[in-house]
Design a protein around this motif. Structure first.
Motif, short mmCIF file in Angstrom:
data_model
loop_
_atom_site.label_atom_id
_atom_site.label_comp_id
_atom_site.label_asym_id
_atom_site.label_seq_id
_atom_site.Cartn_x
_atom_site.Cartn_y
_atom_site.Cartn_z
N THR A 169 0.84 -1.20 0.00
CA THR A 169 0.00 0.00 0.00
C THR A 169 0.88 1.25 0.00
O THR A 169 0.60 2.23 -0.71
CB THR A 169 -0.92 -0.01 1.24
OG1 THR A 169 -1.75 -1.17 1.18
CG2 THR A 169 -1.78 1.24 1.32
N ALA A 170 1.96 1.21 0.79
CA ALA A 170 2.85 2.39 0.88
C ALA A 170 3.46 2.71 -0.48
O ALA A 170 3.68 3.88 -0.80
CB ALA A 170 3.95 2.13 1.92
N LEU A 171 3.73 1.70 -1.29
CA LEU A 171 4.31 1.95 -2.62
C LEU A 171 3.32 2.71 -3.51
O LEU A 171 3.69 3.64 -4.21
CB LEU A 171 4.73 0.63 -3.27
CG LEU A 171 5.99 0.00 -2.65
CD1 LEU A 171 6.20 -1.43 -3.16
CD2 LEU A 171 7.23 0.85 -2.95
N TYR A 172 2.04 2.33 -3.45
CA TYR A 172 1.03 3.09 -4.21
C TYR A 172 0.85 4.48 -3.62
O TYR A 172 0.68 5.47 -4.32
CB TYR A 172 -0.30 2.34 -4.22
CG TYR A 172 -0.31 1.16 -5.17
CD1 TYR A 172 -0.33 1.35 -6.56
CD2 TYR A 172 -0.29 -0.14 -4.70
CE1 TYR A 172 -0.32 0.27 -7.44
CE2 TYR A 172 -0.29 -1.22 -5.56
CZ TYR A 172 -0.31 -1.01 -6.93
OH TYR A 172 -0.30 -2.08 -7.79
N TRP A 173 0.86 4.54 -2.29
CA TRP A 173 0.63 5.80 -1.56
C TRP A 173 1.69 6.84 -1.93
O TRP A 173 1.39 8.01 -2.16
CB TRP A 173 0.66 5.48 -0.07
CG TRP A 173 0.23 6.54 0.89
CD1 TRP A 173 0.20 7.89 0.70
CD2 TRP A 173 -0.20 6.31 2.23
NE1 TRP A 173 -0.23 8.51 1.84
CE2 TRP A 173 -0.48 7.57 2.79
CE3 TRP A 173 -0.36 5.18 3.02
CZ2 TRP A 173 -0.92 7.72 4.11
CZ3 TRP A 173 -0.80 5.31 4.33
CH2 TRP A 173 -1.08 6.58 4.86
N GLY A 215 3.54 6.77 -4.56
CA GLY A 215 3.66 6.92 -6.01
C GLY A 215 4.98 6.34 -6.52
O GLY A 215 5.38 6.62 -7.67
N ALA A 216 5.65 5.53 -5.71
CA ALA A 216 6.94 4.96 -6.13
C ALA A 216 6.74 4.00 -7.31
O ALA A 216 5.80 3.21 -7.30
CB ALA A 216 7.56 4.20 -4.95
N GLU A 217 7.64 4.10 -8.26
CA GLU A 217 7.62 3.11 -9.35
C GLU A 217 8.03 1.78 -8.75
O GLU A 217 9.06 1.71 -8.05
CB GLU A 217 8.64 3.51 -10.41
CG GLU A 217 7.99 4.17 -11.61
CD GLU A 217 9.00 4.40 -12.71
OE1 GLU A 217 9.70 3.46 -13.10
OE2 GLU A 217 9.06 5.57 -13.13
N ASP A 254 9.28 6.22 3.93
CA ASP A 254 8.91 7.52 4.50
C ASP A 254 10.04 8.54 4.30
O ASP A 254 9.78 9.70 3.96
CB ASP A 254 8.59 7.35 5.99
CG ASP A 254 8.23 8.66 6.65
OD1 ASP A 254 7.31 9.33 6.16
OD2 ASP A 254 8.89 9.02 7.64
N SER A 255 11.29 8.10 4.49
CA SER A 255 12.42 9.03 4.33
C SER A 255 12.59 9.42 2.87
O SER A 255 12.97 10.54 2.55
CB SER A 255 13.72 8.39 4.82
OG SER A 255 13.56 7.96 6.14
N LYS A 256 12.30 8.46 1.98
CA LYS A 256 12.49 8.71 0.55
C LYS A 256 11.36 9.55 -0.04
O LYS A 256 11.56 10.30 -0.97
CB LYS A 256 12.57 7.34 -0.15
CG LYS A 256 13.12 7.41 -1.54
CD LYS A 256 13.64 6.06 -2.02
CE LYS A 256 13.89 6.17 -3.51
NZ LYS A 256 15.05 5.47 -3.99
N PHE A 257 10.17 9.40 0.54
CA PHE A 257 8.99 10.12 0.01
C PHE A 257 8.27 10.85 1.14
O PHE A 257 7.12 10.52 1.48
CB PHE A 257 8.01 9.12 -0.66
CG PHE A 257 8.61 8.34 -1.79
CD1 PHE A 257 8.71 8.88 -3.07
CD2 PHE A 257 9.08 7.05 -1.58
CE1 PHE A 257 9.26 8.14 -4.12
CE2 PHE A 257 9.63 6.31 -2.63
CZ PHE A 257 9.72 6.86 -3.90
N GLU A 261 -7.71 4.78 -1.22
CA GLU A 261 -7.39 4.38 -2.60
C GLU A 261 -6.08 3.57 -2.74
O GLU A 261 -6.08 2.53 -3.42
CB GLU A 261 -7.37 5.61 -3.50
CG GLU A 261 -7.54 5.22 -4.94
CD GLU A 261 -7.51 6.43 -5.87
OE1 GLU A 261 -7.81 7.54 -5.42
OE2 GLU A 261 -7.15 6.22 -7.04
N PRO A 262 -4.97 3.99 -2.12
CA PRO A 262 -3.75 3.18 -2.28
C PRO A 262 -3.93 1.75 -1.76
O PRO A 262 -3.38 0.80 -2.33
CB PRO A 262 -2.72 3.95 -1.45
CG PRO A 262 -3.23 5.35 -1.42
CD PRO A 262 -4.73 5.23 -1.37
#
Ligand SMILES: N[C@@H](CCC(=O)N[C@@H](CS)C(=O)NCC(=O)O)C(=O)O
Length: 206
Positions: free
Chosen positions: A16-20, A22-24, A70-73, A193-194
């Motif tokens: 879910t965090a990857l969709y949240w 927006g990470a490819e 979280d640190s990256k986005f 949504e994510p």
């Protein structure tokens, strides 16, 4: 990035965090026998999911992966408002509650502990006792959610973990009838949504 996941397991949270964020990413449904293969054990010595690869960097454990994302986005605010230290601390508090206090009580439902040794009656008693412990631990979130929509003032990644745990309760038929606030909360979080995108990709439903 590549996420190794098992459908509906705790890897639903970083998925879910990857969709949240927006990470490819690529999500890889991990075959059970691959989990214990030497190749996978180099990545994740526990032979479990989730594992996240970002180039030649590999990180395991939900808390490690989620902290990295979280640190990256930071703009995604997985742990609440990025400039609100107290809110972020509360998000980590609830993540620990779900990832540790709650999650660790589920193994008797998902596998047969070695000490059961074919004794089905003992296994049932162990599950009954674990179910009581889970309801008891969930009653903390039930009370907290009396007048709140989410665990902190905005939806955070700990909500997704608690959702995953509540979904396991439904799967293994632990009745949450005594927890009406959590039942309403479950459907509220399910609409995020994510999370919906991750569930669709894993071919699972709330
Ligand atoms: N503490 C670990 C828990 C990981 C875990 O328990 N993963 C489970 C899925 S929820 C798993 O991979 N089970 C498969 C197995 O152990 O064979 C984390 O937070 O990442």
């Amino acid at each position: 990035m590549k996420l190794y996941y098992l459908p509906g397991s705790c890897s639903l949270v970083p998925h879910t965090a990857l969709y949240w964020t927006g990470a490819e990413h690529e999500a890889f449904e991990t075959p059970r026998d691959y989990l214990k293969s030497p190749e996978y054990l180099v990545k994740n010595p526990n032979g479990s999911v989730p594992t996240l690869e970002d180039g030649d960097f590999t990180i395991v454990q939900n808390i490690g992966i989620l902290t990295y994302l979280d640190s990256k986005f930071p703009e995604a605010e997985l742990f609440g408002a990025k400039d609100n230290l107290q809110q972020r601390a509360q998000a980590y508090r609830w993540l620990a509650y779900a990832n540790s206090d709650l999650h660790k009580q589920f193994p008797p439902f998902f596998s047969v502990p070695g000490y059961i040794d074919g004794d089905e009656e003992l296994h049932q008693r162990v599950k009954d006792s674990a179910a009581k412990g889970i309801i008891n631990t969930l009653s903390i979130a039930e009370a907290h959610l009396k007048d709140r929509e989410y665990l902190i003032d905005q939806i955070c990644i700990a909500d997704i973990y608690l959702f995953a745990v509540l979904r396991w309760c439904k799967l293994v038929k632990i009745s949450t009838d005594s927890l009406p606030n959590l039942e309403a909360y479950y459907h509220r979080v399910a609409a995020f949504e994510p999370l919906q995108k991750a569930m669709l990709r894993e071919d699972i439903k709330a």
